[in-house]
Write a protein that holds these residues in place. Structure first.
Motif, PDB file in Angstrom:
ATOM      1  N   VAL A  56       0.866  -1.182   0.000  1.00  0.00           N
ATOM      2  CA  VAL A  56       0.000   0.000   0.000  1.00  0.00           C
ATOM      3  C   VAL A  56       0.901   1.230   0.000  1.00  0.00           C
ATOM      4  CG1 VAL A  56      -1.699   1.323   1.312  1.00  0.00           C
ATOM      5  CG2 VAL A  56      -1.898  -1.166   1.164  1.00  0.00           C
ATOM      6  N   GLN A  57       0.604   2.163  -0.893  1.00  0.00           N
ATOM      7  CA  GLN A  57       1.415   3.373  -1.016  1.00  0.00           C
ATOM      8  C   GLN A  57       0.561   4.585  -0.691  1.00  0.00           C
ATOM      9  OE1 GLN A  57       4.128   3.810  -4.419  1.00  0.00           O
ATOM     10  NE2 GLN A  57       3.263   5.835  -4.757  1.00  0.00           N
ATOM     11  N   ILE A  58       1.007   5.326   0.312  1.00  0.00           N
ATOM     12  CA  ILE A  58       0.296   6.544   0.737  1.00  0.00           C
ATOM     13  C   ILE A  58       1.107   7.735   0.247  1.00  0.00           C
ATOM     14  CG2 ILE A  58      -0.694   7.783   2.699  1.00  0.00           C
ATOM     15  CD1 ILE A  58      -0.394   5.163   4.304  1.00  0.00           C
ATOM     16  N   PRO A  59       0.545   8.571  -0.623  1.00  0.00           N
ATOM     17  CA  PRO A  59       1.326   9.690  -1.169  1.00  0.00           C
ATOM     18  C   PRO A  59       1.627  10.724  -0.098  1.00  0.00           C
ATOM     19  CG  PRO A  59      -0.969   9.867  -1.826  1.00  0.00           C
ATOM     20  CD  PRO A  59      -0.838   8.542  -1.138  1.00  0.00           C
ATOM     21  N   LEU A 127      -1.134 -11.307   3.414  1.00  0.00           N
ATOM     22  CA  LEU A 127      -2.494 -11.818   3.289  1.00  0.00           C
ATOM     23  C   LEU A 127      -2.667 -13.088   4.116  1.00  0.00           C
ATOM     24  CD1 LEU A 127      -3.045 -11.357  -0.558  1.00  0.00           C
ATOM     25  CD2 LEU A 127      -3.519  -9.755   1.301  1.00  0.00           C
ATOM     26  N   ALA A 128      -3.865 -13.292   4.602  1.00  0.00           N
ATOM     27  CA  ALA A 128      -4.186 -14.495   5.359  1.00  0.00           C
ATOM     28  C   ALA A 128      -4.370 -15.664   4.400  1.00  0.00           C
ATOM     29  CB  ALA A 128      -5.459 -14.276   6.181  1.00  0.00           C
ATOM     30  N   THR A 129      -3.832 -16.809   4.765  1.00  0.00           N
ATOM     31  CA  THR A 129      -3.916 -17.993   3.914  1.00  0.00           C
ATOM     32  C   THR A 129      -5.322 -18.567   3.932  1.00  0.00           C
ATOM     33  OG1 THR A 129      -1.614 -18.505   4.439  1.00  0.00           O
ATOM     34  CG2 THR A 129      -2.940 -20.272   3.491  1.00  0.00           C
ATOM     35  N   GLY A 130      -5.836 -18.835   2.733  1.00  0.00           N
ATOM     36  CA  GLY A 130      -7.137 -19.478   2.609  1.00  0.00           C
ATOM     37  C   GLY A 130      -8.323 -18.578   2.894  1.00  0.00           C
ATOM     38  N   GLN A 131      -8.090 -17.274   3.008  1.00  0.00           N
ATOM     39  CA  GLN A 131      -9.190 -16.335   3.277  1.00  0.00           C
ATOM     40  C   GLN A 131      -9.262 -15.315   2.146  1.00  0.00           C
ATOM     41  OE1 GLN A 131      -8.981 -14.585   7.136  1.00  0.00           O
ATOM     42  NE2 GLN A 131     -11.008 -13.668   7.060  1.00  0.00           N
ATOM     43  N   GLY A 148      -5.794   9.284  -2.445  1.00  0.00           N
ATOM     44  CA  GLY A 148      -4.570   9.096  -3.216  1.00  0.00           C
ATOM     45  C   GLY A 148      -3.842   7.806  -2.912  1.00  0.00           C
ATOM     46  N   THR A 149      -4.277   7.084  -1.891  1.00  0.00           N
ATOM     47  CA  THR A 149      -3.601   5.833  -1.527  1.00  0.00           C
ATOM     48  C   THR A 149      -3.865   4.772  -2.594  1.00  0.00           C
ATOM     49  OG1 THR A 149      -3.830   6.323   0.827  1.00  0.00           O
ATOM     50  CG2 THR A 149      -3.433   4.031   0.222  1.00  0.00           C
ATOM     51  N   THR A 150      -2.833   4.056  -2.968  1.00  0.00           N
ATOM     52  CA  THR A 150      -2.956   3.021  -3.999  1.00  0.00           C
ATOM     53  C   THR A 150      -2.600   1.662  -3.420  1.00  0.00           C
ATOM     54  OG1 THR A 150      -0.676   3.411  -4.733  1.00  0.00           O
ATOM     55  CG2 THR A 150      -2.437   4.619  -5.870  1.00  0.00           C
ATOM     56  N   LEU A 151      -3.154   0.633  -4.037  1.00  0.00           N
ATOM     57  CA  LEU A 151      -2.954  -0.750  -3.612  1.00  0.00           C
ATOM     58  C   LEU A 151      -2.311  -1.520  -4.753  1.00  0.00           C
ATOM     59  CD1 LEU A 151      -3.517  -3.036  -1.530  1.00  0.00           C
ATOM     60  CD2 LEU A 151      -5.715  -3.365  -2.662  1.00  0.00           C
ATOM     61  N   ASP A 152      -1.146  -2.106  -4.505  1.00  0.00           N
ATOM     62  CA  ASP A 152      -0.424  -2.876  -5.521  1.00  0.00           C
ATOM     63  C   ASP A 152      -0.288  -4.311  -5.023  1.00  0.00           C
ATOM     64  OD1 ASP A 152       1.123  -3.863  -7.529  1.00  0.00           O
ATOM     65  OD2 ASP A 152       2.926  -2.704  -7.037  1.00  0.00           O
ATOM     66  N   ASP A 153      -0.958  -5.237  -5.720  1.00  0.00           N
ATOM     67  CA  ASP A 153      -0.880  -6.645  -5.300  1.00  0.00           C
ATOM     68  C   ASP A 153       0.189  -7.434  -6.051  1.00  0.00           C
ATOM     69  OD1 ASP A 153      -1.994  -6.827  -7.779  1.00  0.00           O
ATOM     70  OD2 ASP A 153      -3.778  -7.930  -7.168  1.00  0.00           O
ATOM     71  N   ALA A 155       0.434  -8.597  -8.780  1.00  0.00           N
ATOM     72  CA  ALA A 155      -0.004  -9.676  -9.677  1.00  0.00           C
ATOM     73  C   ALA A 155       0.326  -9.363 -11.135  1.00  0.00           C
ATOM     74  CB  ALA A 155      -1.508  -9.906  -9.521  1.00  0.00           C
ATOM     75  N   ARG A 156       0.129  -8.096 -11.542  1.00  0.00           N
ATOM     76  CA  ARG A 156       0.300  -7.768 -12.949  1.00  0.00           C
ATOM     77  C   ARG A 156       1.760  -7.920 -13.385  1.00  0.00           C
ATOM     78  NH1 ARG A 156      -1.230  -1.976 -15.866  1.00  0.00           N
ATOM     79  NH2 ARG A 156      -0.397  -2.515 -17.926  1.00  0.00           N
ATOM     80  N   TRP A 157       2.673  -7.254 -12.652  1.00  0.00           N
ATOM     81  CA  TRP A 157       4.071  -7.309 -13.100  1.00  0.00           C
ATOM     82  C   TRP A 157       4.683  -8.677 -12.815  1.00  0.00           C
ATOM     83  CZ3 TRP A 157       8.405  -8.319 -10.302  1.00  0.00           C
ATOM     84  CH2 TRP A 157       8.334  -8.189  -8.912  1.00  0.00           C
ATOM     85  N   LEU A 158       4.182  -9.388 -11.778  1.00  0.00           N
ATOM     86  CA  LEU A 158       4.684 -10.731 -11.534  1.00  0.00           C
ATOM     87  C   LEU A 158       4.268 -11.678 -12.657  1.00  0.00           C
ATOM     88  CD1 LEU A 158       6.260 -12.517  -9.640  1.00  0.00           C
ATOM     89  CD2 LEU A 158       4.148 -12.969  -8.376  1.00  0.00           C
ATOM     90  N   ALA A 159       3.042 -11.496 -13.167  1.00  0.00           N
ATOM     91  CA  ALA A 159       2.596 -12.310 -14.306  1.00  0.00           C
ATOM     92  C   ALA A 159       3.443 -12.016 -15.542  1.00  0.00           C
ATOM     93  CB  ALA A 159       1.117 -12.043 -14.587  1.00  0.00           C
TER      94      ALA A 159
END
Length: 305
Positions: A56-59, A127-131, A148-153, A155-159
């Motif tokens: 999570v990025q808080i500007p 993240l919690a496993t299985g939830q 302005g806070t953004t959430l980066d999981d 997934a996109r760049w890892l894929a």
């Protein structure tokens, strides 16, 4: 492979190019194999490190006085942390210290620029496993808690990294297949040329009752010896090239810092798969050459009148 030859194949110029050719082919095959395995190793390591995490990025507050900006950043950070810690599907949320965040950006921006630019606040989320976690809803709540806070999981760049790693590995496999075909063609050409050169001797052996498999064994042993020598030379040259590349990258990384291609190359470590490839490829090349030589001789002799 190392038995005595009754045919004077050692003086045959038709096979003298085989060790050098196979050395080059094995050299290319080893580099392609190690490159593909290294790419897969990097992707597996990134996947293992980042699986089940988000950032999570808080500007930062821009345009405010220093004291006011610090107070605003602290309030926004605490609001985001409270929200994350009560969200179902999140096991833990820890803020990244300013020193650690600056260390991440310093190799790319430089110490002077990092020290003057307003830095965002980063929060490492586990993240919690299985939830399950509703990421869209969480992103909306984060925006309400701290605009302005953004959430980066990741997934996109890892894929994309996984796709790139698989592409590099597939390219390495294609190179190995093409190198194998080139080795087979080279052995077939050399053996058939040798059959033509020694045609009179082969006919004499036939007259005294020598079977085709005996003649094939002569070419098989000679070709196997030459192929093994060339393959070992190619593997050693490839290992020296990889060691030199890593040493050069390590020196460059020590001068430029922990960023860029030099740092990436210097972090490469030989694993079990790499050693297996380094040993298996020259041995496999010698076996392919030996089997090809025997099969080629038997087929050619079967066509003789």
């Amino acid at each position: 492979m190392w038995g005595r030859n009754d045919l004077a194949l050692g003086r045959d110029p038709s096979t003298r190019f085989l060790p050098g050719l196979l050395a080059v082919l094995v050299y290319l095959a080893v580099l392609a194999a190690i490159g593909g395995l290294t790419a897969l190793g990097f992707v597996e390591d990134w996947d293992r490190r980042l699986s089940g995490t988000m950032t999570v990025q808080i500007p930062p507050a821009v345009g405010a006085e220093a004291e006011s900006a610090r107070n605003s950043a602290a309030e926004r950070r605490e609001a985001v942390l409270r929200l994350l810690r009560v969200t179902p599907g999140i096991a833990d949320a820890r803020p990244v210290s300013e020193a650690d965040a600056a260390a991440l950006l310093e190799p790319w921006l430089g110490a002077d620029l990092v020290g003057t630019l307003p830095m965002p606040t980063l929060v490492d989320v586990r993240l919690a496993t299985g939830q399950p976690l509703d990421r869209d809803a969480l992103a909306e709540r984060l925006e309400n808690a701290a605009p302005g806070t953004t959430l980066d999981d990741h997934a996109r760049w890892l894929a994309e990294a996984q796709a790139l790693g698989r592409s590099i590995a597939a390219t390495g496999l294609v190179v190995i297949v093409l190198v194998s075909l080139a080795a087979v063609l080279a052995v077939v050409f050399a053996v058939r040329t040798g059959l033509g050169v020694h045609r009179d001797e082969i006919e004499i052996l036939h007259l005294i009752g020598a079977p085709d498999r005996f003649i094939a064994a002569q070419f098989q042993r000679h070709t196997g010896r030459l192929a093994l020598v060339g393959a070992l030379v190619g593997a050693v040259l490839a290992a020296v090239t990889l060691a030199a590349l890593q040493w050069t990258a390590a020196r460059a990384a020590s001068e430029t810092g922990p960023a860029g291609l030099a740092s990436l190359l210097s972090s490469i470590e030989f694993g079990l798969r790499d050693w297996i490839a380094l040993v298996a490829l020259p041995v496999g090349a010698a076996l392919i050459a030996t089997v090809t030589a025997r099969a080629s001789v038997l087929v050619s002799l079967a066509r003789l009148p």
